[in-house]
Design a protein around this motif. Structure first.
Motif, mmCIF file in Angstrom:
data_model
loop_
_atom_site.group_PDB
_atom_site.id
_atom_site.type_symbol
_atom_site.label_atom_id
_atom_site.label_comp_id
_atom_site.label_asym_id
_atom_site.label_seq_id
_atom_site.Cartn_x
_atom_site.Cartn_y
_atom_site.Cartn_z
ATOM 1 N N GLY A 180 -11.014 6.590 39.330
ATOM 2 C CA GLY A 180 -9.902 5.932 40.011
ATOM 3 C C GLY A 180 -10.167 4.454 40.244
ATOM 4 O O GLY A 180 -9.269 3.622 40.108
ATOM 5 N N ILE A 181 -11.410 4.115 40.591
ATOM 6 C CA ILE A 181 -11.759 2.712 40.808
ATOM 7 C C ILE A 181 -11.711 1.916 39.501
ATOM 8 O O ILE A 181 -11.220 0.784 39.460
ATOM 9 N N ALA A 182 -12.220 2.532 38.426
ATOM 10 C CA ALA A 182 -12.337 1.806 37.155
ATOM 11 C C ALA A 182 -11.077 1.846 36.306
ATOM 12 O O ALA A 182 -10.871 0.968 35.461
ATOM 13 N N SER A 183 -10.228 2.853 36.525
ATOM 14 C CA SER A 183 -9.064 3.052 35.655
ATOM 15 C C SER A 183 -8.138 1.840 35.661
ATOM 16 O O SER A 183 -7.686 1.368 36.714
ATOM 17 N N GLY A 184 -7.853 1.328 34.461
ATOM 18 C CA GLY A 184 -6.928 0.219 34.294
ATOM 19 C C GLY A 184 -7.484 -1.138 34.656
ATOM 20 O O GLY A 184 -6.771 -2.140 34.544
ATOM 21 N N GLN A 185 -8.731 -1.180 35.080
ATOM 22 C CA GLN A 185 -9.331 -2.449 35.481
ATOM 23 C C GLN A 185 -10.132 -3.053 34.324
ATOM 24 O O GLN A 185 -10.727 -2.324 33.533
ATOM 25 N N PRO A 186 -10.140 -4.370 34.214
ATOM 26 C CA PRO A 186 -10.954 -4.996 33.168
ATOM 27 C C PRO A 186 -12.441 -4.771 33.419
ATOM 28 O O PRO A 186 -12.880 -4.626 34.566
ATOM 29 N N VAL A 187 -13.210 -4.746 32.349
ATOM 30 C CA VAL A 187 -14.640 -4.492 32.445
ATOM 31 C C VAL A 187 -15.315 -5.507 33.360
ATOM 32 O O VAL A 187 -16.225 -5.173 34.125
#
Length: 484
Positions: A180-187
């Motif tokens: 949830g934290i990483a989903s859709g976020q840039p690396v």
């Protein structure tokens, strides 16, 4: 049905369930703390290892550093649980989880600047992870003992197995949190901010665990050992009913009074079995699959988001098969489940080794990883903890569990820290090694593990008394030496 009614007559099932659920929050935090690193592992490597030009070995040691704390926590768990009680030991564990969650997410606190990695910052990050590891080591030893000592014999296997369910559920929760934290976020955002939020999120369940522990009782077996028989009887009565409570207390007092509590009071075999049970649980390689799951899936061609999602799928499978163990452990017994699990793990690992050798990357690897982890979760995951909580006699349980758990975390650290360098040498060899360990675990259970299904904790004392050639009521060799 009549048999079940007789077994549960007088037992306060809602009270037992409430105590167990609070205690298993320690297992949930065990799983949460263990698996949170899987989502942050790559970011931690970039920020604290690669930026400093450090080696793969340092990376493996950093990712596994919490296990050093686990060894420490496991080793001191017996002294703490026997010295101040099981309940207070768990409160200390909750506090350590809370401190570690905040410190691991923001290791720069007070002494360092964000975005300026140094060796000192690397040490501080590892320090906070080790603090959390001590909490895990304490919880991993004390939670099964707490549940085992407060549970009626007819449901002890299921209730202690709930701790493993909580461990796996904690892993599943953090897989969702990480995704949830990483989903859709840039690396770039994940590498700067996201990994910190993954660690800090653990502070929420840690605070809840610490708060709720103030509402559970101390275990009657500990209270009896410190001569608080009336308090012990009160709790036993509330759990088992007045008629059973008096008999159980008499049995507890009998086992406590006859022995000095020296580690080898009942011979060396029971201690060796406890250690090997712990070592095999780790040498089959399960924590490699848990710690490095996203990286394994990425090596199969999955992207960052997809690899984190696949860990969620794996977590769901783990939960399902842990439920299988909970539903069957008191019906089928401990040994059959362990042996079936060993066979399934060996099959999965040897298949992965073969695919790695021929460099076949695809869905087959995921399938065999799931077969392997499902086999572990229905057997060695929960059942090893059940046996560790019940196989040792009352008087030496705290010390013996501490030895077994310390051995388990030492084995865990060795396997996890050596995985990156082993994979650099040969993936086929690495997974083949875990397959061989799975075969050896089958032989170990077949030849050495006694069945504990349906036996009271006091029955286990009698079993080891006979194996050590001690007659009923006869003091152990250690006791005689103490008297002399």
């Amino acid at each position: 049905m009549i048999k079940n009614e007789k077994e549960t007559a007088g037992q306060n099932l809602p009270y037992i369930a409430g105590i167990t659920l609070i205690a298993t929050l320690g297992g949930l935090l065990f799983g949460y703390d263990t698996a949170v690193i899987s989502g942050a592992e790559r970011s931690v490597q970039l920020y604290l290892v690669d930026s400093l030009g450090l080696s793969t070995w340092v990376h493996g040691a950093t990712i596994s550093s919490a296990l050093i704390g686990c060894i420490i926590g496991g080793a001191i768990s017996g002294a703490i649980a026997s010295g101040i009680g099981r309940k207070k030991a768990l409160i200390i564990a909750a506090l350590l989880f809370f401190i570690s969650a905040l410190g691991s997410g923001y290791p720069e606190f007070l002494f360092f600047n964000v975005g300026e990695p140094t060796m000192g910052l690397l040490y501080m990050f590892n320090f906070y992870r080790i603090i959390g590891g001590i909490g895990v080591g304490l919880a991993s030893a004390v939670v099964p003992v707490y549940i085992g000592e407060i549970s009626p014999a007819n449901m002890r296997g299921r209730l202690v197995s709930l701790n493993q369910f909580a461990i796996i559920f904690g892993m599943l929760v953090v897989y969702f949190v990480n995704w949830g934290i990483a989903s859709g976020q840039p690396v770039e955002w994940i590498n700067e901010v996201g990994w910190r939020r993954m660690f800090i999120s653990e502070a929420i369940p840690a605070g809840l665990f610490g708060f709720l522990l103030f509402f559970v009782p101390e275990t009657p077996r500990y209270l009896s050992m410190v001569d608080k028989d009336q308090e012990a009887l009160k709790i036993l009565t509330k759990v088992n009913g007045p008629e059973s409570a008096r008999k159980i207390l008499a049995d507890i007092k009998n086992t406590v009074e006859h022995h000095s509590g020296k580690l080898f009071s009942y011979g060396k075999v029971v201690i060796v079995i406890g250690i090997l049970l712990s070592v095999f649980q780790q040498f089959v390689g399960i924590n490699v699959a848990l710690y490095y799951a996203p990286r394994i899936f990425e090596s199969m061609g999955a992207g960052k988001d997809a690899s984190l999602l696949q860990t969620v799928v794996m977590g769901i499978v783990n939960v399902i098969f842990t439920v299988v163990a909970i539903m069957t452990v008191d019906r089928w017994g401990r040994k059959p489940l362990l042996m079936v699990g060993s066979i399934g793990m060996a099959f999965g690992m040897f298949a992965i080794a073969g695919l790695s050798y021929f460099e076949i990357i695809g869905i087959g690897t995921l399938v065999f990883i799931i077969i392997y982890t499902a086999s572990f979760m229905m057997s060695w995951g929960p059942i090893a903890w059940v046996l560790i909580s019940e196989i040792f006699p009352n008087k030496i349980r705290g010390k013996a569990v501490a030895v077994a758990v310390a051995a388990q975390w030492a084995a865990n650290f060795f396997i996890s820290a050596t995985y990156p360098s082993m994979m650099e040498f040969s993936g086929a060899f690495t997974y083949g090694f875990y397959g061989v360990m799975s075969v050896l675990s089958f032989l170990f259970v077949w030849k050495m593990i006694p069945e504990t299904k349906g036996r009271s904790l006091e029955d286990m004392e009698e079993l080891w008394r006979k194996k050590a050639n001690l007659t009923p009521g006869e003091p152990s060799v250690a006791t005689e030496r103490t008297r002399a």
